[in-house]
Structure formats: C-alpha cells, structure tokens
Design a protein around this motif. Structure first.
Motif, PDB file in Angstrom:
ATOM      1  N   TYR A 188     -13.231   1.654  -5.288  1.00  0.00           N
ATOM      2  CA  TYR A 188     -12.922   0.709  -6.366  1.00  0.00           C
ATOM      3  C   TYR A 188     -12.357  -0.598  -5.818  1.00  0.00           C
ATOM      4  CZ  TYR A 188     -13.908   4.068 -10.068  1.00  0.00           C
ATOM      5  OH  TYR A 188     -14.539   4.945 -10.936  1.00  0.00           O
ATOM      6  N   GLU A 189     -11.620  -0.529  -4.718  1.00  0.00           N
ATOM      7  CA  GLU A 189     -11.132  -1.762  -4.094  1.00  0.00           C
ATOM      8  C   GLU A 189     -12.297  -2.631  -3.634  1.00  0.00           C
ATOM      9  OE1 GLU A 189      -8.544  -0.420  -1.003  1.00  0.00           O
ATOM     10  OE2 GLU A 189      -6.781  -0.275  -2.332  1.00  0.00           O
ATOM     11  N   CYS A 190     -13.322  -1.989  -3.087  1.00  0.00           N
ATOM     12  CA  CYS A 190     -14.505  -2.734  -2.639  1.00  0.00           C
ATOM     13  C   CYS A 190     -15.193  -3.417  -3.813  1.00  0.00           C
ATOM     14  CB  CYS A 190     -15.471  -1.792  -1.930  1.00  0.00           C
ATOM     15  SG  CYS A 190     -16.982  -2.616  -1.345  1.00  0.00           S
ATOM     16  N   LEU A 191     -15.376  -2.696  -4.898  1.00  0.00           N
ATOM     17  CA  LEU A 191     -16.025  -3.286  -6.078  1.00  0.00           C
ATOM     18  C   LEU A 191     -15.177  -4.409  -6.667  1.00  0.00           C
ATOM     19  CD1 LEU A 191     -18.160  -3.546  -8.192  1.00  0.00           C
ATOM     20  CD2 LEU A 191     -17.347  -1.435  -9.256  1.00  0.00           C
ATOM     21  N   ALA A 192     -13.871  -4.226  -6.686  1.00  0.00           N
ATOM     22  CA  ALA A 192     -12.990  -5.281  -7.189  1.00  0.00           C
ATOM     23  C   ALA A 192     -13.123  -6.552  -6.350  1.00  0.00           C
ATOM     24  CB  ALA A 192     -11.540  -4.796  -7.204  1.00  0.00           C
ATOM     25  N   ARG A 193     -13.215  -6.400  -5.035  1.00  0.00           N
ATOM     26  CA  ARG A 193     -13.375  -7.572  -4.161  1.00  0.00           C
ATOM     27  C   ARG A 193     -14.684  -8.297  -4.444  1.00  0.00           C
ATOM     28  NH1 ARG A 193     -11.188  -4.135  -0.238  1.00  0.00           N
ATOM     29  NH2 ARG A 193     -13.278  -3.678   0.583  1.00  0.00           N
ATOM     30  N   LEU A 194     -15.744  -7.544  -4.699  1.00  0.00           N
ATOM     31  CA  LEU A 194     -17.024  -8.183  -5.022  1.00  0.00           C
ATOM     32  C   LEU A 194     -16.898  -9.050  -6.261  1.00  0.00           C
ATOM     33  CD1 LEU A 194     -19.569  -5.256  -4.413  1.00  0.00           C
ATOM     34  CD2 LEU A 194     -19.077  -7.200  -2.924  1.00  0.00           C
ATOM     35  N   VAL A 195     -16.192  -8.562  -7.261  1.00  0.00           N
ATOM     36  CA  VAL A 195     -15.992  -9.338  -8.483  1.00  0.00           C
ATOM     37  C   VAL A 195     -15.107 -10.552  -8.205  1.00  0.00           C
ATOM     38  CG1 VAL A 195     -15.064  -9.298 -10.836  1.00  0.00           C
ATOM     39  CG2 VAL A 195     -16.306  -7.301  -9.946  1.00  0.00           C
TER      40      VAL A 195
END
Length: 204
Positions: A188-195
């Motif tokens: 989820y941290e990775c996806l948050a960074r993408l956003v």
C-alpha cells in the motif's frame, strides 16, 4: 488533459470510492493507500477531511448503485469537493465459473459513473491493481486499458498502476502471503507513492 487546480486556503473534502483496495484490506495499519495519501496531504498543511468509501467485493455495478448518495451526504456545496474512484478487479473475478461483471457492462458503468461525477465534482480515477494470478491478470490488464482510453475521452485524469505494481516485489509477495489478493503495509505504501507522485494528484 487539463490538470484540475484547487483553490488555495480552502477547506477540502475528499471521498475515496471503490473496493477493498480502496478500503485498505490487508494493511496492518488500517490506512491502505487512500489513508496514506490523505495523511500526507494533511502533513503538508492541507485543510482536508477525507472519507473512505471502499467496500470489500464491490464491483462497478455495486459502486454505480451507491456512490451518488454516499458522496452527496459528505460533499456539501460550500467545500472544495473531490472524488477519487478506483475499482475493476472484482468485475474481472470469476465466481462459480461466471465472470462477475461482463466487460461491456464494466465499461458502461465506468462511463456513467465518471461522466456524472465529473459534472459535479473534481474527479480522478486510479486503475485496478494486479493480482498474483496470471490468468486473472490478463482480464485486469484488458479492463485497465479500456478504462484508460475511456477516461481520456471523458477528460478525467486516469492513473494506471497495473504494470508498476505487477513488477513490484512487495505488492505480489504480500498478497500471496496474505489472502492471495491484498497486499500489506509495503504494498500500500508503494501504491500511495504512485498517487502522490502523479502529476494530476491535487496535493503534490
């Protein structure tokens, strides 16, 4: 595609609408990616109230039936009203040998939701993430492509996360270790960074 600018020094209200990936299922911190990007915005000094409207197992059909009433109750006209949608994986799931939502209906639901939402709110769409299953992923990838093309015609900014997360070791490793669908903290941290790093994201 035009970047949607926000008014400075404004009270913002944002709804994150979607499925279990929006809800943050599997995250031991109970934040998911939506909670993390909201947390980051507040840390940057943004006056923000956020609502997580993710529901586990929801398809585009389910979201089409509920999103307007739920957002209207949380986004009064005197606030900067923002809506982020993300869905699609559940549409492509097969239950008892049957696809939960046919691709044609998924596209129709997508178009109806985004067209209606963008007439009243500032809207973004985050594409469906990958699953640790190659056959299922072919259906997700196809729907992601269709969604991206349609979003462009609707002038709604669309972030495809499928390929990046498919190659991310944390996302798939955590999903396999968890319930073979949802990642944990690092995914989820990775996806948050993408956003957060996306040029169309409001709070950069």
């Amino acid at each position: 595609m035009n970047t949607l600018k926000l008014k400075p020094a404004t009270d913002h209200r944002i709804c994150f609408v979607g499925d279990s990936f929006v809800q943050g299922t599997g995250d031991p911190l109970c934040l998911g990616w939506a909670g993390r990007v909201a947390q980051d915005a507040v840390a940057r000094g943004i006056n923000l109230t956020h609502y997580n409207l993710g529901i586990r197992r929801d398809t585009s059909r389910d979201i089409a039936a509920r999103w307007q009433q739920e957002c209207a109750a949380r986004l009064p006209a005197d606030y900067e009203a923002l809506v982020v949608f993300s869905f699609g994986v559940n549409d492509t799931s097969i239950v008892e040998g049957v696809l939960r939502v046919a691709e044609e209906e998924s596209i129709d639901n997508f178009q109806s939701i985004l067209r209606t939402a963008s007439s009243s709110y500032k809207v973004l769409m985050i594409g469906p993430p990958p699953m640790p299953d190659s056959v299922h992923n072919r259906r997700v990838a196809q729907l992601d492509k269709q969604f991206a093309e349609l979003a462009a015609t609707l002038n709604v900014p669309y972030l495809s996360v499928f390929e990046v997360l498919r190659k991310d070791a944390h996302w798939l490793k955590e999903a396999i270790a968890n319930d073979f669908a949802h990642p944990g903290k690092q995914g989820y941290e990775c996806l948050a960074r993408l956003v957060q790093e996306w040029s169309e994201w409001w709070f950069r």
